[in-house]
Design a protein around this motif. Structure first.
Motif, short mmCIF file in Angstrom:
data_model
loop_
_atom_site.label_atom_id
_atom_site.label_comp_id
_atom_site.label_asym_id
_atom_site.label_seq_id
_atom_site.Cartn_x
_atom_site.Cartn_y
_atom_site.Cartn_z
N ASP A 117 16.09 50.56 2.63
CA ASP A 117 17.14 49.55 2.79
C ASP A 117 18.11 49.62 1.62
OD1 ASP A 117 15.40 48.86 4.82
OD2 ASP A 117 15.09 46.80 4.14
N GLY A 152 18.71 45.63 10.79
CA GLY A 152 18.85 44.21 10.51
C GLY A 152 19.72 43.95 9.30
N ILE A 209 19.70 41.45 6.24
CA ILE A 209 18.74 40.60 5.56
C ILE A 209 19.41 39.96 4.34
CG2 ILE A 209 16.43 40.51 4.52
CD1 ILE A 209 15.78 43.10 6.02
N TYR A 240 12.36 42.47 3.23
CA TYR A 240 11.99 41.41 4.16
C TYR A 240 10.88 40.50 3.65
CZ TYR A 240 8.36 44.83 5.33
OH TYR A 240 7.33 45.74 5.26
N GLU A 245 16.20 37.55 8.03
CA GLU A 245 16.88 38.61 8.76
C GLU A 245 17.62 38.14 10.01
OE1 GLU A 245 15.80 42.75 11.20
OE2 GLU A 245 14.27 41.75 9.98
N GLN A 293 18.68 39.90 13.28
CA GLN A 293 18.24 41.11 13.96
C GLN A 293 19.40 41.95 14.50
OE1 GLN A 293 16.04 43.31 14.21
NE2 GLN A 293 14.67 42.93 15.94
N TYR A 298 15.34 36.49 12.89
CA TYR A 298 14.18 37.28 13.29
C TYR A 298 12.84 36.56 13.12
CZ TYR A 298 10.84 41.07 13.55
OH TYR A 298 9.76 41.86 13.88
N GLN A 340 19.28 47.24 6.81
CA GLN A 340 17.91 47.72 6.94
C GLN A 340 17.78 49.15 7.48
OE1 GLN A 340 15.42 45.87 9.99
NE2 GLN A 340 13.76 45.67 8.50
#
Length: 245
Positions: free
Chosen positions: A87, A112, A114, A127, A132, A134, A155, A229
């Motif tokens: 990420d 995602g 985040i 995470y 997050e 999505q 998420y 992500q």
């Protein structure tokens, strides 16, 4: 044989991305121009359209080779070694903000956005502390079985199939995240997909029903970094900008 199939799938996904971009040259060139300078009314671009400046791979000093800036897009290509993936997060932290960006996912893809990430070696993934929004191909992605795992959802916390309406694979989706004094609101393509205040009774209920209920650092930091992500699938982001609230 499995590795060969995986490489063929990745190549096909990249080819689809390239094909979708071929008809958007003029549009992308126009967006590149606007992305090189800060916006008006307090908006600041987090991606200049031509480099990965302002970002780094989580827990590293630079951006890994899997992420590249090309044609006004910040793209992730999983067809590199694991050591060159991960990420990416912003260099700066944000607390009260409005974030806007566009994303385009590959067939069967997952990624995602985040936020609220506390970058610390004791947390080996974004995470573990961040929340997050999505990014998903709702049709063919493996993680499409739960409604609060669909595109645009908060998420594993809040979301439904009725309000998760991403565009077709290869098309750009508009995402928006607002976080102010703990109140989180999400939109996908102009439709509100989630709203909840961290610490409220509603938050406590959805948190208790989620996979995060016993996670020590999850959503515990009011100020944090923002991540894009690496979930192992081809994805692209563009027009990433933020405004402090």
């Amino acid at each position: 044989m499995k590795n060969i199939k995986n490489r063929l799938s990745i190549c096909l996904a990249l080819a689809v991305f390239a094909g979708c971009n071929s008809g958007q040259t003029t549009e992308n060139n126009q967006q590149d121009t606007t992305a090189t300078a800060n916006g008006t009314d307090g908006w600041i671009f987090l991606f200049d359209g031509k480099s990965t400046a302002g970002w780094h791979t989580y827990l590293k000093d630079t951006v890994s080779a899997a992420w590249t800036a090309q044609d006004g897009e910040l793209r992730f290509n999983p067809d590199v070694t694991t050591e060159q993936r991960g990420d990416i997060v912003t260099d700066n932290e944000y607390e009260n903000f409005e974030l806007e960006l566009e994303w385009k996912i590959s067939a069967g893809g997952n990624s995602g956005v985040i936020f609220g990430i506390h970058e610390d070696p004791k947390f080996n993934a974004t995470y573990l502390t961040g929340i997050e929004m999505q990014v998903l191909d709702n049709i063919d992605a493996e993680d499409n079985k739960q409604e609060n795992h669909l595109a645009g959802t908060l998420y594993d916390l809040i979301g439904s199939k009725e309000i998760s309406q991403p565009k077709a694979v290869g098309e750009w989706n508009q995402a928006r995240v607002r976080k102010q004094d703990g109140l989180i609101t999400l939109w996908l393509n102009g439709v509100q997909t989630a709203e909840v205040k961290v610490g409220s009774s509603e938050w406590n209920e959805v948190l208790k029903a989620s996979k995060f209920k016993d996670w020590e650092g999850f959503a515990q930091y009011a100020k944090g970094k923002i991540a894009l992500q690496d979930h192992g699938n081809v994805v692209a982001y563009r027009n990433i900008r933020i405004k402090a609230l």
